[in-house]
Design an enzyme around this catalytic site. Structure first.
Site, mmCIF file in Angstrom:
data_model
loop_
_atom_site.group_PDB
_atom_site.id
_atom_site.type_symbol
_atom_site.label_atom_id
_atom_site.label_comp_id
_atom_site.label_asym_id
_atom_site.label_seq_id
_atom_site.Cartn_x
_atom_site.Cartn_y
_atom_site.Cartn_z
ATOM 1 C CG HIS A 1 -2.151 -0.870 0.973
ATOM 2 N ND1 HIS A 1 -3.402 -0.568 1.471
ATOM 3 C CD2 HIS A 1 -2.304 -2.024 0.282
ATOM 4 C CE1 HIS A 1 -4.267 -1.501 1.099
ATOM 5 N NE2 HIS A 1 -3.610 -2.394 0.376
ATOM 6 C CG ASN B 1 -4.441 2.318 3.560
ATOM 7 O OD1 ASN B 1 -4.129 1.178 3.252
ATOM 8 N ND2 ASN B 1 -3.955 3.385 2.934
ATOM 9 C CG HIS C 1 -4.592 -11.632 -1.133
ATOM 10 N ND1 HIS C 1 -5.495 -11.131 -2.053
ATOM 11 C CD2 HIS C 1 -4.091 -10.543 -0.490
ATOM 12 C CE1 HIS C 1 -5.531 -9.816 -1.966
ATOM 13 N NE2 HIS C 1 -4.689 -9.427 -1.036
#
Length: 340
Positions: free
Chosen positions: A75, A105, A203
């Site tokens: 991010h 976020n 992930h």
């Protein structure tokens, strides 16, 4: 004898001076330096191990921390480059001054206190040397490796930005994005299709909130029906954990098989329509994925070695997104939460 040895001593003195100059050159960088794996070898040689020790200690009480720190690096890099901007707190009285408050976020990005501890430890060892942006890069590699994943030489030498970009954080890749949008967002920062598929493999560990899957369970694309690409048994399992109108903040394993290990089960899950997020399953099941991302998913599902090799390279590629190295534009923050 004294006269005879003088030239030798003079030569030794000159040589020592040359070596000192060379050493100084090695420990300094130009205004627009390139990232290098040995950037802190002279100025903070224990930087890697200092960060690693902080992470190991944090993991004892927070099994999710490795996945969370890897996500923070992602991010950070996708918003105005890898510059530590995601770590900046909001400015008092200034609206939209922190990326932490952007939808991608807010109440989901985590690990900031651990970054603070790593920064404090580094400041004790070598004050004013290691940037917060580089701490995120180091933490991501360490987190993946300690979870059973690949290792890679982390390129270092980034400076920290002096401001964040709330607007940029609003355009982060989203769990609701389709494949076309995902490809556009990765292309916009100079990454390729293989980077999209490989980096999505992060992930394979960590947790995610129910709110990011409920639309797939109950109202996919406004149809009041579940996502047809979602495995039936997995849908029932998720429906029990994420009931309709239930707690949207409840946590679920991204990979129900090995939730805390970094392996290729993310891709084997996609092969049988057990991707948790829409953005995950799109890589395999979208009509646009055929011949594009789906073959890469197939390859990584078959070969963990291939996944690890590509993931390591893609993390290096991502870490090279607009690195801030110009001292006139960046700094090494004393506190990762605020500009100096």
């Amino acid at each position: 004898m004294a006269a005879a040895s003088s030239p030798h001593r003079a030569a030794t003195t000159v040589l020592a001076g040359v070596l000192l100059v060379a050493a100084a050159a090695l420990c300094s960088r130009g205004a627009m330096a390139q990232l290098t794996a040995d950037y802190y070898d002279c100025t903070c040689p224990d930087a890697y191990n200092i960060v690693k020790n902080v992470l190991i200690e944090a993991h004892k009480s927070d099994v999710r921390i490795y996945a969370s720190l890897t996500r923070l690096h992602f991010h950070d890099c996708f918003v105005q480059g890898c510059d530590g901007s995601v770590l900046l707190d909001a400015l008092p009285g200034v609206a939209n001054s922190s990326e932490k408050l952007a939808p991608a976020n807010n109440n989901s990005a985590r690990g900031f206190p651990v970054v603070d501890k790593a920064k404090a430890a580094l400041e004790d060892a070598c004050p004013g040397v290691v940037s917060c942006a580089d701490i995120l890069a180091l933490a991501a590699e360490i987190s993946v490796e300690l979870s059973g994943g690949p290792n890679w030489s982390v390129l270092l030498g980034r400076l920290d930005s002096k401001k964040a970009s709330f607007k940029g954080a609003e355009n982060l890749p989203s769990p609701f994005d389709n494949l076309t949008v995902l490809e556009q967002k990765f292309t916009a920062v100079g990454l390729q299709t293989v980077d999209l598929v490989a980096l999505s493999g992060a992930h394979t560990f960590g947790r995610v909130q129910c709110q990011f899957v409920t639309s797939r369970l109950y109202n996919f694309s406004g149809t009041n029906q579940p996502d047809p690409t979602l495995n039936g048994g997995y849908r029932v399992f998720l429906s029990q954990r994420c009931p309709q109108n239930g707690n949207g903040s409840a946590l679920n394993d991204l990979d129900p098989t090995t939730p805390d290990l970094f392996d290729n089960h993310y891709y084997t899950n996609l092969e049988v329509n057990r991707g948790f997020l829409n953005s995950d399953q799109e890589l395999k099941s979208s009509p646009q994925a055929q011949g594009v991302t789906a073959p890469i998913v197939d390859q990584f599902a078959t070969s963990q070695d291939a996944f690890f090799k590509n993931f390591a390279q893609s993390m290096i590629n991502m870490g090279n997104i607009q690195p801030l190295t110009d001292p006139s534009k960046g700094e090494v923050r004393c506190n990762c939460r605020v500009a100096n």
